[in-house]
Write a protein that holds these residues in place. Sequence first.
Motif, PDB file in Angstrom:
ATOM      1  N   ASP A  67      -4.424  10.994  -3.530  1.00  0.00           N
ATOM      2  CA  ASP A  67      -4.703  10.136  -4.068  1.00  0.00           C
ATOM      3  C   ASP A  67      -3.253  10.500  -5.243  1.00  0.00           C
ATOM      4  N   LEU A  68      -3.334  11.764  -6.286  1.00  0.00           N
ATOM      5  CA  LEU A  68      -2.272  12.080  -7.034  1.00  0.00           C
ATOM      6  C   LEU A  68      -1.073  12.423  -6.110  1.00  0.00           C
ATOM      7  N   SER A  69      -0.727  11.610  -5.247  1.00  0.00           N
ATOM      8  CA  SER A  69       0.509  11.819  -4.536  1.00  0.00           C
ATOM      9  C   SER A  69       1.028  10.418  -4.575  1.00  0.00           C
ATOM     10  N   PHE A  70       2.646  10.045  -4.381  1.00  0.00           N
ATOM     11  CA  PHE A  70       3.369   9.077  -3.587  1.00  0.00           C
ATOM     12  C   PHE A  70       4.601   9.113  -3.541  1.00  0.00           C
ATOM     13  N   TYR A  71       5.050   8.627  -2.180  1.00  0.00           N
ATOM     14  CA  TYR A  71       5.762   8.778  -1.463  1.00  0.00           C
ATOM     15  C   TYR A  71       7.212   8.330  -2.117  1.00  0.00           C
ATOM     16  N   ASP A  72       8.119   9.227  -1.976  1.00  0.00           N
ATOM     17  CA  ASP A  72       9.255   9.361  -2.061  1.00  0.00           C
ATOM     18  C   ASP A  72      10.564   9.863  -1.453  1.00  0.00           C
ATOM     19  N   GLY A  73      10.634   9.268  -0.418  1.00  0.00           N
ATOM     20  CA  GLY A  73      11.486   9.657   0.669  1.00  0.00           C
ATOM     21  C   GLY A  73      10.374  11.342   2.078  1.00  0.00           C
ATOM     22  N   GLY A  74       9.229  11.360   1.169  1.00  0.00           N
ATOM     23  CA  GLY A  74       8.013  12.478   1.430  1.00  0.00           C
ATOM     24  C   GLY A  74       7.217  12.078   0.410  1.00  0.00           C
ATOM     25  N   TRP A  75       5.976  12.941   0.567  1.00  0.00           N
ATOM     26  CA  TRP A  75       4.838  12.849  -0.207  1.00  0.00           C
ATOM     27  C   TRP A  75       4.956  14.063  -1.503  1.00  0.00           C
ATOM     28  N   VAL A  76       5.414  13.487  -2.550  1.00  0.00           N
ATOM     29  CA  VAL A  76       5.407  14.317  -3.166  1.00  0.00           C
ATOM     30  C   VAL A  76       4.007  14.140  -4.788  1.00  0.00           C
ATOM     31  N   LEU A  77       3.401  15.549  -4.763  1.00  0.00           N
ATOM     32  CA  LEU A  77       2.561  15.920  -5.750  1.00  0.00           C
ATOM     33  C   LEU A  77       3.178  14.993  -7.037  1.00  0.00           C
ATOM     34  N   ALA A  78       2.305  14.454  -7.871  1.00  0.00           N
ATOM     35  CA  ALA A  78       2.549  13.559  -9.443  1.00  0.00           C
ATOM     36  C   ALA A  78       2.792  15.274 -10.177  1.00  0.00           C
ATOM     37  N   PRO A  79       3.228  15.138 -11.320  1.00  0.00           N
ATOM     38  CA  PRO A  79       3.279  16.522 -11.963  1.00  0.00           C
ATOM     39  C   PRO A  79       2.150  16.645 -13.159  1.00  0.00           C
ATOM     40  N   ALA A  80       1.515  14.895 -13.294  1.00  0.00           N
ATOM     41  CA  ALA A  80       0.836  14.765 -14.964  1.00  0.00           C
ATOM     42  C   ALA A  80       0.601  13.743 -14.069  1.00  0.00           C
ATOM     43  N   ALA A  81      -0.819  12.967 -14.771  1.00  0.00           N
ATOM     44  CA  ALA A  81      -1.198  11.389 -14.259  1.00  0.00           C
ATOM     45  C   ALA A  81      -2.110  11.159 -15.828  1.00  0.00           C
ATOM     46  N   THR A  82      -2.650   9.977 -15.577  1.00  0.00           N
ATOM     47  CA  THR A  82      -3.651   9.841 -16.735  1.00  0.00           C
ATOM     48  C   THR A  82      -5.045   8.922 -16.159  1.00  0.00           C
ATOM     49  N   ALA A  83      -6.125   9.489 -16.160  1.00  0.00           N
ATOM     50  CA  ALA A  83      -7.353   8.624 -15.125  1.00  0.00           C
ATOM     51  C   ALA A  83      -8.039   7.895 -16.312  1.00  0.00           C
ATOM     52  N   HIS A  84      -7.972   6.777 -15.545  1.00  0.00           N
ATOM     53  CA  HIS A  84      -8.643   5.722 -16.821  1.00  0.00           C
ATOM     54  C   HIS A  84     -10.493   5.280 -16.206  1.00  0.00           C
ATOM     55  N   PHE A  85     -11.236   5.081 -17.048  1.00  0.00           N
ATOM     56  CA  PHE A  85     -12.028   4.930 -16.032  1.00  0.00           C
ATOM     57  C   PHE A  85     -12.908   3.073 -17.294  1.00  0.00           C
ATOM     58  N   GLY A  86     -13.191   3.086 -16.768  1.00  0.00           N
ATOM     59  CA  GLY A  86     -14.180   1.100 -16.655  1.00  0.00           C
ATOM     60  C   GLY A  86     -14.941   0.481 -16.187  1.00  0.00           C
ATOM     61  N   ALA A  87     -15.558  -1.458 -16.627  1.00  0.00           N
ATOM     62  CA  ALA A  87     -15.532  -2.121 -15.829  1.00  0.00           C
ATOM     63  C   ALA A  87     -14.862  -2.676 -14.523  1.00  0.00           C
ATOM     64  N   SER A  88     -13.360  -2.829 -15.550  1.00  0.00           N
ATOM     65  CA  SER A  88     -12.835  -3.774 -14.600  1.00  0.00           C
ATOM     66  C   SER A  88     -10.967  -2.969 -15.016  1.00  0.00           C
ATOM     67  N   ALA A  89      -9.952  -3.493 -14.653  1.00  0.00           N
ATOM     68  CA  ALA A  89      -9.009  -3.167 -15.036  1.00  0.00           C
ATOM     69  C   ALA A  89      -8.103  -3.395 -16.355  1.00  0.00           C
ATOM     70  N   GLY A  90      -9.191  -4.947 -16.740  1.00  0.00           N
ATOM     71  CA  GLY A  90      -8.929  -5.126 -17.671  1.00  0.00           C
ATOM     72  C   GLY A  90      -9.695  -4.735 -18.501  1.00  0.00           C
ATOM     73  N   ASP A  91     -10.658  -3.846 -18.353  1.00  0.00           N
ATOM     74  CA  ASP A  91     -12.324  -3.610 -19.320  1.00  0.00           C
ATOM     75  C   ASP A  91     -11.757  -2.021 -19.154  1.00  0.00           C
ATOM     76  N   LEU A  92     -10.967  -0.859 -19.293  1.00  0.00           N
ATOM     77  CA  LEU A  92     -10.557   0.804 -18.907  1.00  0.00           C
ATOM     78  C   LEU A  92     -11.086   1.046 -20.846  1.00  0.00           C
ATOM     79  N   ARG A  93     -12.265   1.708 -20.690  1.00  0.00           N
ATOM     80  CA  ARG A  93     -12.759   2.053 -21.943  1.00  0.00           C
ATOM     81  C   ARG A  93     -12.297   3.853 -21.904  1.00  0.00           C
TER      82      ARG A  93
END
Length: 109
Positions: free
Chosen positions: A67-93
């Motif tokens: 979940d914390l990785s992305f594909y860039d010629g191979g799977w790469v663990l992201a160095p950092a991320a931000t978690a957003h919580f809400g009722a929907s993508a338009g209502d992040l609290r």
Amino acid sequence: APAPACAVCLLLPVANAGNATAAAVPQLYLDVPAARWPAPLLRGFRKTAPLAPGAGADVPFCLTARDLSFYDGGWVLAPAATAHFGASAGDLRVSLPLPLWGVTTSAAS
């Protein structure tokens, strides 16, 4: 197959601020700037049991290394991320920065 190991566990406190018993369905969105994907990306949602007015619950979210990785010629663990919580993508609290320096990459492949 066994479930992937949880790399990061997050607990989101929710409360029923209404006047009627109701369930909540909080959603977790992840923003990974290094991935260059449209942000934020839905990574999970959980439905609570019905909550009486004024009652609360902690809602667990488990993120795997994948979940914390992305594909860039191979799977790469992201160095950092931000978690957003809400009722929907338009209502992040709530937003929470996630430094990922302690997460291992073995589950990302």
